[in-house]
Structure formats: structure tokens, C-alpha cells
Design a protein around this motif. Structure first.
Motif, short mmCIF file in Angstrom:
data_model
loop_
_atom_site.label_atom_id
_atom_site.label_comp_id
_atom_site.label_asym_id
_atom_site.label_seq_id
_atom_site.Cartn_x
_atom_site.Cartn_y
_atom_site.Cartn_z
N PRO A 48 0.84 -1.00 -0.18
CA PRO A 48 0.05 -0.07 0.12
C PRO A 48 0.86 1.46 -0.05
CG PRO A 48 -0.98 -1.54 1.58
CD PRO A 48 0.43 -2.18 0.94
N GLU A 49 2.19 1.22 0.89
CA GLU A 49 2.88 2.50 0.96
C GLU A 49 3.51 2.47 -0.45
OE1 GLU A 49 2.60 0.69 4.87
OE2 GLU A 49 2.60 -0.11 2.93
N LEU A 50 3.72 1.57 -1.17
CA LEU A 50 4.47 1.84 -2.35
C LEU A 50 3.53 2.10 -3.40
CD1 LEU A 50 7.17 0.95 -4.09
CD2 LEU A 50 6.20 -1.31 -4.41
N LEU A 51 2.37 1.76 -3.59
CA LEU A 51 1.32 2.08 -4.48
C LEU A 51 1.18 3.62 -4.31
CD1 LEU A 51 -0.73 -1.18 -5.19
CD2 LEU A 51 1.27 -0.05 -6.57
N THR A 52 1.05 4.06 -3.33
CA THR A 52 0.55 5.26 -2.90
C THR A 52 1.53 6.37 -3.45
OG1 THR A 52 -0.67 4.77 -0.84
CG2 THR A 52 0.25 7.03 -0.84
N ASN A 53 2.94 5.94 -3.27
CA ASN A 53 4.00 6.85 -3.72
C ASN A 53 4.12 6.71 -5.08
OD1 ASN A 53 5.35 8.13 -1.36
ND2 ASN A 53 5.28 5.96 -0.71
N ILE A 54 3.66 5.74 -6.04
CA ILE A 54 3.87 5.70 -7.28
C ILE A 54 2.88 5.97 -8.19
CG2 ILE A 54 3.19 3.42 -7.76
CD1 ILE A 54 6.43 5.02 -9.07
N LYS A 55 1.55 6.13 -7.68
CA LYS A 55 0.49 6.26 -8.56
C LYS A 55 0.18 7.72 -9.21
CE LYS A 55 -2.78 7.68 -4.67
NZ LYS A 55 -3.65 7.30 -4.05
#
Length: 336
Positions: A164-171
Motif C-alpha cells: 500500500p505504501e509503495l502504490l501510494t507513492n507511485i500512483k
């Protein structure tokens, strides 16, 4: 020599001895000394089963975390390697597991630390499940139940990706939601997306190259049908070459790429990574608790919680992406 002189010299020597003894008794104790931590720990033996080989970064960092804790208790763990990244075939792993089992029987450790999935599958489950020998695992991805857990003699730390943290930063930097997955053809790399899809309801197209040529082909083809590419781990790509791979990836990255492993961040745009040392430190601390008399069954399984953001500026420049100053302040920045 006169009798009186002998007596005087004897008294002087006695005085010196008394002073030295008093200085020793009054000297401050070393709070970091092994005996002050656990008087019996230094006589105990810990055997550490590494899933990989010496020089593999994740495994080395896990072991470093464990070693840093155990050394303070005066324990030097014996480390053995399953070598499951360089040899992925069952006959090799089964044979190597048998050798490790014999090493354990000969060494007679007080506790085993089993790092990552392969040792649990090939060594612990067939030979030491529900025995009297305590086992602490770490780095087992997502769920240990596929290895017939729980065991009465084992506890451990599950390894989860901080998706979740990863996708929040890349979206913000992606033009859509389609995710591609690429990683070498080994057990962990195939297990990881199963649980990411299960827990986060994410669909992914997956590729598992075995050679550099296959990787180059798959890396380009998966970008054609994805908006984000999750490059998890090169382990299992038998002829992987760091310099060649970095040159190819930097010149052929067309879509935002991500990872959850710190040693993979030179090859991707953005990483929100797990910290390997956290796994080893927890396992070693738990092993010491067991050596102090606690039963494995009294210690609940845990999960990793720590993470670190990474940003790769050369890849960002190639993609025309400019990161916000706030993001740059919180990230470790790769500049070359």
C-alpha cells in the motif's frame, strides 16, 4: 639480607597486591559484556540456516541483524547455506537439506534460526517439525501455513511487502493501474505475487525469466501492456550481470518501475523497501528469549513493520518525472 628487610619487603608486596585487588573490585563493570546480558548465553549454540549463498545481499543483511544481537550475548552463530537461488531444482535442494540435517545433528545447537522460505520447506518441515529442538524462522513470505505450521517447537517473523505504501507513492507518476510483475524464476519470487493479489485484490501479468536474454525480452514486453512494472528480484536469473543490467534497464525503462527490496532500487524508479536486518534482529532476540527458558509456543508470530523510501533520479530523468521536494526530503536518493 636481614630479617627486618625481608619483613619490610613482604609488607610492601602485600600492600601492592591489596591495592590491585581493590582497584579491580571497584572498577566499573562493562554493561555490554556478554556475562552481564546473560551469564549462560555464551555457552549456548545457535545454528543459522541461510536460504541463499554468501554475498547475496538480502541474506547477508538478515544474518548481520541476527549476528549484531547474538554477539552482545557472547554467541557466535554457526551459519550454513542452502544455496536455493543459484540451485532451484528439487534434487539439489533435497540433497543439500539432508547435508544440513546431518550438520545440525553433529553440531547439536540449542536453537535453530531458519531464514526465508526454502530452509523451512526443505529442512525444518521434513526433519525438525514438532521435535524438542527450538526453531525461530524469519523472512518467510506472507504466510507459513503452506509449510504445515504451526509447530509446537517453532515461532517466527513473517515477511510482508509494504505494497500500500509503495502504490501510494507511485500512483501520481503512472498513467494507469495495470501492473506487471517480473522476477527470476525462484520460489520466493513466485510466492510473493500470489499473496499480493490475495491481500490487496490486485491483478498482475507475471514474467519469470531464467537468463539475461529472457529478462531483456520480458522487461520490454511487459512494459508494453502495463502502466507500472514491479521488478521484485533478479534472484534466479542465472547469468545476471549488475553493470550490464543497469545499463540495459536505464536505457529501456519506459514506464514507472517499483520494488520492495532495497538492493533492487538501482534498477527501478521508486522503492518502498523492507529492511532485512529487522528480520534477523527479531529472530535473534527471540532465540535469546528461548535460551532464557521461554517456549516457542509462548511467543506469537510477528510481521515486519519498518520501511524505507528510495528514489532513482537517473531513471526519473529518463522518464521526464520530477519528484516533489517533500518526497525527496523523506527518501534515500540514488543519483548514479
Amino acid at each position: 639480607m636481614s630479617k627486618r628487610l625481608v619483613i619490610v619487603l613482604s609488607l610492601i608486596l602485600l600492600g601492592i597486591s591489596t591495592i590491585l585487588l581493590l582497584l579491580k573490585l571497584l572498577a566499573p563493570s562493562d554493561s555490554n559484556a556478554p556475562d552481564s546480558q546473560n551469564p549462560q548465553a555464551s555457552s549456548k549454540k545457535v545454528l543459522y540456516i541461510d536460504a541463499y549463498h554468501a554475498g547475496y545481499q538480502w541474506g547477508d543483511k538478515e544474518f548481520s541483524g541476527a549476528q549484531s544481537v547474538l554477539s552482545k550475548a557472547g554467541i557466535t552463530p554457526k551459519r550454513v547455506f542452502l544455496d536455493s537461488n543459484r540451485h532451484t531444482d528439487d534434487p539439489f535442494l533435497t540433497s543439500r537439506a539432508e547435508e544440513i540435517k546431518n550438520e545440525i545433528i553433529t553440531y547439536q545447537p540449542d536453537v535453530i534460526i531458519s531464514a526465508d522460505d526454502a530452509p523451512l520447506k526443505y529442512v525444518i518441515m521434513p526433519f525438525f517439525k514438532n521435535t524438542s529442538l527450538p526453531v525461530v524462522f524469519c523472512g518467510v513470505n506472507w504466510d507459513s501455513s503452506s509449510y504445515q505450521t504451526p509447530y509446537s517447537n517453532m515461532t517466527g517473523m513473517i515477511e510482508v511487502s509494504l505494497v500500500p505504501e509503495l502504490l501510494t507513492n507511485i500512483k501520481t507518476y503512472a498513467k494507469g493501474n495495470r501492473i506487471g510483475w517480473i522476477g527470476g524464476d525462484v520460489l520466493t519470487n513466485r510466492k510473493e505475487p500470489v499473496y499480493i493479489k490475495k491481500f490487496y485484490n490486485i491483478s498482475m501479468l507475471e514474467k519469470y525469466p531464467k537468463t539475461m536474454a529472457e529478462f531483456e525480452r520480458d522487461f520490454e514486453s511487459i512494459q508494453a501492456v502495463s502502466d507500472i512494472v514491479f521488478f521484485y528480484n533478479y534472484a534466479g536469473i542465472q547469468d545476471w550481470d549488475d553493470a550490464k543490467a543497469k545499463e540495459f534497464i536505464w536505457s529501456h525503462t519506459k514506464k514507472p518501475t517499483i520494488t520492495t527490496l532495497d538492493f533492487m532500487t538501482p534498477y527501478v524508479l521508486l522503492g518502498y523497501t523492507k529492511i532485512a536486518e529487522e528480520q534477523g534482529e527479531w529472530a535473534a532476540t527471540t532465540a535469546l528469549s528461548i535460551l532464557d527458558g521461554k517456549l516457542p509456543s509462548q511467543i506469537p508470530e510477528s510481521k515486519n513493520k519498518k520501511g524505507q523510501l528510495f528514489i532513482n533520479l537517473p531513471i526519473a530523468k529518463n522518464l521526464g518525472i520530477v519528484f516533489s521536494s517533500n518526497l525527496l526530503k523523506t527518501a534515500q536518493v540514488i543519483k548514479k
